[in-house]
Design an enzyme around this catalytic site. Structure first.
Site, PDB file in Angstrom:
ATOM      1  N   HIS A 570      -0.874  -1.326   2.535  1.00  0.00           N
ATOM      2  CA  HIS A 570      -0.019  -2.455   2.136  1.00  0.00           C
ATOM      3  C   HIS A 570       0.161  -3.465   3.263  1.00  0.00           C
ATOM      4  CE1 HIS A 570       1.690  -0.929  -1.747  1.00  0.00           C
ATOM      5  NE2 HIS A 570       1.263   0.224  -1.247  1.00  0.00           N
ATOM      6  N   HIS A 757      -6.335   3.224  -0.459  1.00  0.00           N
ATOM      7  CA  HIS A 757      -5.028   3.210  -1.114  1.00  0.00           C
ATOM      8  C   HIS A 757      -4.961   4.205  -2.266  1.00  0.00           C
ATOM      9  CE1 HIS A 757      -1.915   1.650  -3.946  1.00  0.00           C
ATOM     10  NE2 HIS A 757      -1.221   1.677  -2.838  1.00  0.00           N
TER      11      HIS A 757
END
Length: 907
Positions: A570, A757
């Site tokens: 992120h 991710h």
């Protein structure tokens, strides 16, 4: 939402807008449009209706052919489709809605201007645009259609862009514009998929380029000025507070985590901009400084992100956002009401089981029907009455083996096939020593001895043989956590140690935990304390081992969330997004390649700053480091993060988990052959790199094009020197001189946003939904740490109770479980890597063929992963009660599935 591809003469000429990830807002000054060679415009063109264009698209334009008025001009009709939105102009009530209705009745709803890509051959100047107002003609479902008519002269040349001005009082979401009626040519489809602000908010018009991509040096003359001015507008001027309708991309430090104006105890240090606390940059909001701390930014209801980066107002795009909002605004407050004592733990393990069987009664709440719709997995009706209960789904791990959390072999296996496969590393130095200052933190030598290890592995090999044969591995959080032990212990309801956990690689490629070392530095007048715990066959030793594992699992949970997940995906991706929008034009081919990988990331990160990583937010309230959590993340960034190590092969090599071997698959030989994350990840990496290589080599056939691309070079320079400016002088940054350099950089960024991710996110509920498997916090010290007689007696009489008291409290556990359920969820509109082509890719035969190969190889990967999971020789992914390793299977159905790799960090 794609930017145009570089123009090649053999490319079909479809007008697809090349916008920044959702063009909207302040920004581009839209001037008369330029044009391209008219000769190319005479070819037949067909509009590709890509299945890959997200079903979130909000406006579409279709057009009808009108007979030519004469031989020199074409009568062109444009149909513009606008998607009805939640809170947008089509749902606005009151005076502004009435004024918008009048605009529709007058036929002056949207002003369109056709822009030629060519310069006037006589004057060398841009040609005048052709203007027409679009009027509303119909509405079907959420799609509202507007129509405009133009007369386009034969000498106008090829359309290069369409300029749009929204005459309404409210913003609108424009899906696309389709132009029909060009003599001897098929329709031109301009894909927009962007918010268009009202001219009353911002007088600057919006521009949407066609789907032709151009390197800066190849930009048609009529578009050069617009290309430059659009980027200037997107960069802004770095002053003032950003408004919701704007689309300005700029940088700032993390100075909005705290909230000292509401409570001085919520003051937090600024992350980024210093060598003490380095950090990547976030998007600048421009909010004023706090009254009580000028270094901190004021909190507000609006966490600005550029308008087209948001996903909360279009009906089809609200699933992820509304679900997250629902947890924060309905579920967690209800839990806090239902569980009055925030320190109350679980009295028995059966009380934990009740979370999945009976659930927790929640108080009545507004819109509870809506909450049940948005959170069907969590909020269930007890009966036909109005009561609500929060009842959790049983995680798949517990469905298969309810004692899985208890077992040492699973504790070890998850370092290779769990949700944090990034921490395990080869033990390369002996004895293990801390690099911290011994005058502050005590003797650096580890308490784990050679004799302890040989006692555990006797019958297999000696210690020296184990080191030589690379059989010893470590999960080392000692130096990262030890400096924070004293600070964390001053907080209520938590404790901390520095830790090391040692593993041995068995002959069948499974790992065996050998020892756990917990360390407390000198503090409060006491010397350093450290102790080693090992598997035992005596009841006291067994319970001490279980308690030590709980502490280590809490450390690993914090590292997973703060570093492997938040920081490395992120947080570090946000500067890539900002730089891409500031430096790469909407018509740049690399923008178009990267854009799907950035969908909704900035909005998710803004939500994280509001609720997850904020002062007293979920992380601080529920994880061991407490208020120092983000500070620890900053320290980890400074000590550990390198761009070159974000590439999967380099990451594995850096941890000693692989070595280069040209004869091995993917050019790497794994230290542990049965390493599910690495096995699947390397094949995934290879497939991704092949796609990026095909794409990049098409647009950059030689190195000179890379070096001379000023936008590309500015992009990479800004990422290094601004977005990750605290590390700008590091020697490990890759250079960008050749297509090979660019391929590696792009593949790394794409891997982080997709495979990395997915591997640390979508299995969170599966492995941590039953919190004893991965507690996020340890609330009690080990009973052997200078325990009183009373403490030791309590441990001896009730060891299970001590373990339960060490686990998270009821409110901490259920809060994290609710969050993990949502974060592990695939929304119905998820866009999976390589599943559907972007429209501009499909318009180019070379790129279309490359994408089809990419898609095909990803589907092959699904079968390979299934075969590996079915292979009994792979004991880290196959066995009684073991959940198959599917985190890197590319595609998935909606829900908590433990598989599926989206393009982007969208949740």
């Amino acid at each position: 939402m794609l930017k145009p591809h570089v123009y090649h003469s053999n490319t079909t000429k479809t007008l697809l807008p090349l916008h920044k990830p959702f063009f909207h807002g302040t920004g581009c000054a839209f001037l008369p449009v330029n044009s391209w060679p008219s000769s190319s415009f005479c070819k037949t063109r067909t509009t590709f209706k890509p299945g890959c264009v997200p079903n979130r698209i909000k406006a579409a334009v279709a057009s009808t052919v009108i007979d030519n008025v004469d031989g020199s001009a074409s009568a062109v009709k444009a149909l513009v489709t606008v998607k009805q939105t939640v809170g947008g102009f089509l749902t606005n009530l009151g005076l502004e809605r009435g004024l918008d209705d009048i605009q529709d009745l007058l036929g002056k709803s949207i002003l369109l201007e056709l822009v030629s890509a060519e310069l006037d051959p006589k004057t060398g100047q841009e040609k005048n645009t052709i203007k027409a107002y679009a009027h509303r003609v119909k509405q079907e479902g959420d799609d509202v259609t507007y129509e405009a008519e133009f007369k386009v002269g034969a000498d106008f040349g090829e359309i290069g862009a369409v300029v749009v001005e929204n005459e309404h009082r409210k913003e609108m979401f424009l899906v696309d514009i389709v132009l029909r009626g060009f003599k001897d040519n098929g329709p031109i489809s301009v894909k927009c998929n962007s918010w268009v602000h009202s001219k009353y908010d911002n007088p600057q018009k919006r521009i949407f380029f066609t789907d032709q991509s151009h390197l800066p040096s190849q930009t048609p003359g009529g578009l050069k000025r617009l290309r430059t001015e659009e980027l200037e507008a997107l960069r802004g001027n770095g002053v003032g507070e950003r408004k919701a309708f704007e689309r300005i991309y700029d940088y700032d430090v993390y100075n909005d985590i705290g909230d000292p104006d509401s409570d001085i105890t919520k003051k937090r240090p600024v992350l980024g901009g210093s060598q003490d606390l380095p950090y990547p940059r976030r998007c600048r909001t421009g909010r004023p400084p706090c009254d009580s701390d000028p270094l901190s930014e004021k909190k507000g209801n609006l966490f600005y992100v550029p308008r087209d980066e948001t996903f909360s107002e279009v009906k089809q795009l609200t699933f992820s956002a509304k679900t997250v909002y629902s947890v924060f605004h309905a579920v967690i407050p209800s839990l806090q009401t239902a569980i009055v004592d925030s320190d109350l733990g679980f009295p028995y393990f059966t009380a934990i089981d009740q979370l999945f069987n009976e659930g927790i009664d929640l108080p009545p709440q507004d819109n509870q029907g809506l909450w049940r719709t948005l959170l069907p997995r969590l909020l269930k009706a007890i009966s036909d009455g109005s009561d609500n209960v929060l009842r959790f789904e049983t995680p798949e791990t517990m469905e298969r083996d309810k004692f899985i959390w208890f077992r040492d072999e699973e504790f070890a296996r998850q370092t290779l096939a769990g949700i944090n496969p990034y921490a395990i590393q080869l033990l390369t130095e002996w004895p293990m020593k801390s690099k911290l200052d011994p005058d502050i933190y005590g003797p650096p030598e580890s308490a784990i001895t050679k004799e302890m290890i040989e006692c555990e592995i006797k019958g297999y090999m000696t210690f020296d043989e184990a080191m030589k044969q690379k059989k010893l591995f470590v999960q080392d959080y000692h130096d990262l956590l030890l400096p924070y032990v004293k600070k964390v212990r001053e907080l209520e309801g938590t404790t901390l140690y520095g830790s090391r956990t040692l593993f041995f690689l068995n002959p069948d490629e499974t790992l065996r935990p050998l020892a756990i070392e917990l360390t407390r530095p000198p503090m409060d007048g006491k010397p350093q304390w450290k102790e080693v715990y090992r598997p035992s066959w005596h009841s006291s030793g067994v319970w001490l081992w279980r308690l030590a594992k709980a502490h280590v699992l809490a450390h690993d949970s914090g590292y997973h969330q703060l570093v492997s997940h938040w920081l490395r995906t992120h947080c570090c991706t946000e500067p890539y997004i900002i730089a891409t929008n500031r430096q790469l034009s909407a018509m740049h081919p690399i923008y178009r390649l990267l854009h799907p990988h950035f969908r909704y990331t900035m909005e998710i990160n803004a939500l994280a700053r509001q609720y997850l990583i904020s002062a007293d937010g979920i992380i601080e309230s529920c994880f061991s480091p407490g208020k120092y959590s983000m500070e620890l993340s900053s320290v980890a960034y400074g000590l550990q993060w390198r761009f070159d190590y974000q590439a999967l092969p380099a990451d594995l090599i850096s941890r000693g988990m692989a070595v280069e071997d040209p004869s091995a698959p993917h050019g790497l030989r794994l230290t542990i052959q049965d390493y599910p994350f690495a096995n699947d990840g390397l094949l995934f990496w290879e497939i991704l790199k092949e796609w990026v290589s095909d794409y990049v080599n098409y647009y950059y056939p030689n190195a000179s094009l890379v070096e001379s691309d000023e936008e590309l070079q500015a992009w990479w320079t800004e990422i290094r020197t601004v977005g990750h400016g605290d590390k700008k002088d590091e020697p490990w940054w890759p250079v960008l001189k050749t297509p090979e350099d660019l391929i590696h950089i792009i593949t790394t960024i794409a891997w982080v946003s997709s495979g990395h991710h997915a591997s640390v996110n979508f299995g969170q509920y599966t492995y941590a939904g039953y919190f004893p498997s991965r507690p996020t916090i340890a609330r009690r010290n080990m009973p052997t740490e200078e325990a009183t007689d009373k403490d030791w007696e309590f441990f001896m009489n009730k060891p299970e109770v001590l373990l339960l008291l060490s686990f998270p409290s009821q409110i901490q556990a259920t809060t994290v479980m609710a969050i993990l359920d949502v974060l592990s969820n695939h929304s119905p509109d998820e866009e999976y890597l390589g599943e559907l082509s972007e429209s501009a890719w499909a318009e180019n035969p070379v790129i279309k063929a490359a994408f089809e190969r990419f898609n095909g190889r990803l589907r092959e990967l699904e079968g390979i992963i299934d075969a590996r999971n079915a292979n009994k020789d792979f004991k880290n992914r196959n066995g009684a009660g073991i959940v198959p390793y599917e985190f890197l299977k590319p595609f998935s159905e909606p829900g908590v599935t433990g598989k599926g790799v989206p393009y982007s960090i969208s949740i």
